[in-house]
Structures are given as structure tokens and as C-alpha cells.
Design a protein around this motif. Structure first.
Motif, mmCIF file in Angstrom:
data_model
loop_
_atom_site.group_PDB
_atom_site.id
_atom_site.type_symbol
_atom_site.label_atom_id
_atom_site.label_comp_id
_atom_site.label_asym_id
_atom_site.label_seq_id
_atom_site.Cartn_x
_atom_site.Cartn_y
_atom_site.Cartn_z
ATOM 1 N N SER A 120 0.854 -1.185 0.000
ATOM 2 C CA SER A 120 0.000 0.000 0.000
ATOM 3 C C SER A 120 0.890 1.235 0.000
ATOM 4 O O SER A 120 2.119 1.134 -0.106
ATOM 5 N N LYS A 121 0.289 2.401 0.153
ATOM 6 C CA LYS A 121 1.065 3.642 0.109
ATOM 7 C C LYS A 121 2.040 3.778 1.272
ATOM 8 O O LYS A 121 2.916 4.629 1.246
ATOM 9 N N GLU A 122 1.893 2.945 2.305
ATOM 10 C CA GLU A 122 2.825 2.992 3.440
ATOM 11 C C GLU A 122 3.877 1.892 3.361
ATOM 12 O O GLU A 122 4.607 1.677 4.315
ATOM 13 N N SER A 123 3.948 1.195 2.233
ATOM 14 C CA SER A 123 4.859 0.059 2.114
ATOM 15 C C SER A 123 6.192 0.464 1.495
ATOM 16 O O SER A 123 6.298 1.477 0.803
ATOM 17 N N VAL A 124 7.187 -0.376 1.745
ATOM 18 C CA VAL A 124 8.474 -0.271 1.067
ATOM 19 C C VAL A 124 8.737 -1.621 0.409
ATOM 20 O O VAL A 124 8.724 -2.656 1.078
ATOM 21 N N LEU A 125 8.944 -1.617 -0.906
ATOM 22 C CA LEU A 125 9.162 -2.847 -1.655
ATOM 23 C C LEU A 125 10.637 -3.004 -1.987
ATOM 24 O O LEU A 125 11.250 -2.126 -2.597
ATOM 25 N N PHE A 126 11.210 -4.153 -1.580
ATOM 26 C CA PHE A 126 12.583 -4.514 -1.912
ATOM 27 C C PHE A 126 12.503 -5.699 -2.877
ATOM 28 O O PHE A 126 12.077 -6.775 -2.488
ATOM 29 N N TRP A 127 12.942 -5.489 -4.128
ATOM 30 C CA TRP A 127 12.826 -6.542 -5.139
ATOM 31 C C TRP A 127 14.214 -6.862 -5.664
ATOM 32 O O TRP A 127 14.849 -6.045 -6.329
ATOM 33 N N GLU A 163 6.570 -0.509 -15.994
ATOM 34 C CA GLU A 163 5.412 0.387 -15.945
ATOM 35 C C GLU A 163 4.532 0.090 -14.732
ATOM 36 O O GLU A 163 3.984 1.006 -14.109
ATOM 37 N N ALA A 164 4.406 -1.189 -14.387
ATOM 38 C CA ALA A 164 3.614 -1.559 -13.213
ATOM 39 C C ALA A 164 4.290 -1.097 -11.922
ATOM 40 O O ALA A 164 3.627 -0.633 -10.986
ATOM 41 N N VAL A 165 5.619 -1.204 -11.860
ATOM 42 C CA VAL A 165 6.354 -0.723 -10.680
ATOM 43 C C VAL A 165 6.205 0.789 -10.543
ATOM 44 O O VAL A 165 6.055 1.321 -9.437
ATOM 45 N N VAL A 166 6.239 1.492 -11.669
ATOM 46 C CA VAL A 166 6.037 2.945 -11.646
ATOM 47 C C VAL A 166 4.653 3.262 -11.094
ATOM 48 O O VAL A 166 4.483 4.196 -10.293
ATOM 49 N N ALA A 167 3.650 2.477 -11.489
ATOM 50 C CA ALA A 167 2.297 2.676 -10.953
ATOM 51 C C ALA A 167 2.263 2.442 -9.453
ATOM 52 O O ALA A 167 1.567 3.153 -8.712
ATOM 53 N N LEU A 168 3.029 1.454 -8.967
ATOM 54 C CA LEU A 168 3.136 1.227 -7.518
ATOM 55 C C LEU A 168 3.725 2.448 -6.821
ATOM 56 O O LEU A 168 3.245 2.880 -5.762
ATOM 57 N N ALA A 169 4.791 3.002 -7.394
ATOM 58 C CA ALA A 169 5.424 4.187 -6.801
ATOM 59 C C ALA A 169 4.469 5.371 -6.797
ATOM 60 O O ALA A 169 4.440 6.154 -5.835
ATOM 61 N N GLN A 170 3.682 5.517 -7.849
ATOM 62 C CA GLN A 170 2.700 6.604 -7.886
ATOM 63 C C GLN A 170 1.620 6.408 -6.840
ATOM 64 O O GLN A 170 1.033 7.377 -6.356
#
Length: 354
Positions: A243-250, A267-274
């Protein structure tokens, strides 16, 4: 909550590091044995132990912080005999590692430990804000969604040779879906992923299926590993873990992923960042690095601009060094492009020799 700074001294391969991060997307590259995965793991371990302490009942004490941190370092890095001292930079005699992590809130964690310590770290400073909704998510190179049915129980009862990042991910995948409708941000991100896999994710009794349009449901073991990774993210979004409070390490998303999938994945990762997720990605892949560079250079005027950081780790005589830029072209040390150029030069030599 966003990670803003990490400072390391004498930790694993690093002699010294003082690195500032983007609140949106961070792309980390470098040759093998330059510490890319170690960087992700120490960030994740600090965040995960902090969220664990906050979730526990009772007052937050240095003893609880130390216990959670030591346990997470042992589980994530798996040092021999669970000795955290083995994570100190290897030199003759006595040595000590010091680690400091800062976030854009009051979250600050500073600790250290010597190479002769086994199950003890010295907490020098620890400030924890409300971390109730903060979820650090670590995606390792190998997928785990196809083995979900028994993985958590096996890990709980037996010593199996998997880092704790796999177990943590399995526990997140065990969470049921949230009640109510998805947010507009969730729907936007899910649309990006659903277009890539041409379907949606279904979970029944810890078994996951990819429901492909016009073809029915497929067990995760029957779909490609690249699709399994994307399905993992899809479920984490639907369950609220991302969610917007998450930090994703991939770690190395390109592993077992066809190059054709890289652009839509980016593009999907960019959408996650947005949506508000802070993203850290390690990569060896030319396509991953260049696709992120393109979206950084040519951002859509219809969306809120994102900040990108391209981090390059490289070896010097004094140890591992690093540089951080806003675009790939500005990197003075880029192992991916250097190899690409060398391949081109070899091809030219062969052509002219013949």
C-alpha cells in the motif's frame, strides 16, 4: 514513511557507505560481490524488526529492539552458527560494524556490534513512530507462491535452507483479502499487472491460481516463474500488504523473466510508486536499467513526477565504492553498460577479422 539515509561502517563488504535514497524508485546495479543484495537485506532487516517491535504488546524497550533486530539479522543473512559478528567486515584482529538508518519520520535506528559478538548488538539510538500500517516487503529472486501450501508450516518446525525473506513473504501471502472495494490507486496498479498476465489472481486454501481470460484457472506450478512473481505482487496489493505505506525490496526481478515482460513490469512498478510505495530494485539486466531510465527521463505530464535514483556499486582498492545519479547516462561506473559496450566491441573485432 520513506527511507531517506543509510550509513554503514565495516559491515560485510562495505568499509564505509553514506547513502541517500529517493522516496519513490531506487535502482541498484553493480558487478557480483559488490553488495547489492546485502544493501537490500540490511534495509529490510532494520525496517522489519522495527515493525515487529511496534506490533508487540507493551512498551518499546532497547531489549525488545535488540532481540528483534538480532533475530532478523540471523534469519535474513543466515551467518554460520547464527553469529551476527560474522557480518562484520573481515579483517585481522578486533573489528566493529556500525549501522544507522533514517526515515522521513522520527524513525531512527543506530546500532553496532563487534566481530566477536554472537547474539548481541548495541542499540545506540532508536526512535519508533507509529508503524502500524508500515509493511516492508522483500521479493527474493526465487518465487515462493507456488509452494505456499506447506512452506510456512515447514519453516516453523524444521531447519530448512531458506533465508527468512522467503518465510516473511509466505506469511504475507497467507493474509486474507481485505473487505470492501479496492481504492482507485489499487485498481490502477492492478490494471497494469492484469494486462501483463492477461488475467487475475485467485487464492483458495493457501493455493494460488492464475485465472487467464478465455482459458480458465491455472495452478501456479503450471505458469512461468515470471508470471508467478507478478502474481505475488498482485495478491500483496489486493491483501493490502503493498500500500502507500509500504516499502518494496525486489532483488533481481529479471530472473526467469522474458525480456518482453520487462517494459510492462517497469510500468507496473512505476504505478506502484505513484500509489505511494517506495521501491528498491537490484538488477544485472540491461533492459531493466534502461527501461527505468526511459521512464525517468520522459515522465508523463499527466501524472505526479517521481524521483529516480540510480545507484552503482563498484570495486576500488579500498573496497566497494558507490555513486548515485538521477539518470543512467550520468553514471561514471556502470557494469551493465560496460559489458554491453565490450560485447559490441568484440562483435566488431570478429566482423573485421573475418
Amino acid at each position: 514513511m520513506k527511507l531517506t539515509n543509510l550509513e554503514l561502517s565495516n559491515f560485510m563488504i562495505f568499509n564505509h557507505l553514506d547513502m541517500n535514497f529517493s522516496p519513490n524508485i531506487n535502482i541498484i546495479s553493480g558487478e557480483n560481490s559488490t553488495g547489492k543484495t546485502a544493501l537490500l537485506k540490511i534495509l529490510y532487516s532494520c525496517m522489519k524488526s522495527g515493525s515487529k517491535v511496534y506490533a508487540a504488546k507493551g512498551d518499546i524497550t532497547k531489549e525488545k529492539i535488540e532481540s528483534a533486530l538480532v533475530g532478523k539479522l540471523q534469519g535474513v543473512f543466515r551467518p554460520d552458527k547464527d553469529s551476527v559478528g560474522r557480518l562484520v567486515n573481515r579483517r585481522q584482529g578486533s573489528n566493529r560494524a556500525d549501522i544507522s538508518l533514517k526515515m522521513d519520520t522520527k524513525y531512527n535506528l543506530k546500532f553496532g556490534f563487534g566481530n566477536r559478538q554472537e547474539r548481541h548488538v548495541e542499540i545506540l539510538n532508536a526512535e519508533f513512530p507509529d508503524m502500524k500500517n508500515v509493511t516492508p516487503v522483500y521479493l527474493p529472486p526465487k518465487e515462493i507462491i507456488s509452494a505456499m501450501e506447506n512452506f510456512g508450516a515447514l519453516y516453523d518446525e524444521y531447519h530448512i535452507a531458506f533465508e527468512e525473506t522467503y518465510y516473511d513473504l509466505a506469511r504475507l501471502l497467507e493474509k486474507p483479502l481485505r473487505k470492501g472495494k479496492n481504492t482507485a490507486e489499487q485498481n490502477k496498479v492492478m490494471k497494469s499487472f492484469e494486462e501483463i498476465v492477461n488475467g487475475s489472481i485467485v487464492q483458495r486454501d493457501k493455493n494460488f491460481y492464475l485465472k487467464v481470460k478465455g482459458a480458465g484457472e491455472f495452478e501456479m506450478g503450471l505458469v512461468s516463474e515470471g508470471y508467478r512473481k507478478l502474481s505475488t505482487i498482485m495478491y500483496l496489493i489486493l491483501s493490502g500488504s503493498l500500500s502507500k505505506e509500504s516499502v518494496l525490496f525486489w532483488d533481481e526481478p529479471e530472473t526467469n523473466m522474458n525480456p518482453k515482460m520487462i517494459r510492462p513490469m517497469v510500468e507496473a512498478v512505476v504505478a506502484l510508486a505513484q500509489m505511494g510505495v517506495q521501491v528498491f530494485i537490484t538488477t544485472h539486466d540491461y533492459f531493466v536499467q534502461q527501461c527505468f531510465n526511459m521512464v525517468a527521463e520522459y515522465q508523463s505530464s499527466k501524472a505526479e513526477p517521481l524521483e529516480y535514483k540510480f545507484i552503482s556499486l563498484y570495486k576500488e582498492e579500498a573496497g566497494v565504492a558507490y555513486e548515485i545519479t538521477d539518470n543512467v547516462q550520468s553514471l561514471q561506473h556502470n557494469a551493465i553498460m560496460e559489458e554491453f559496450d565490450e560485447l559490441y566491441d568484440r562483435e566488431q573485432e570478429l566482423m573485421y577479422d573475418n
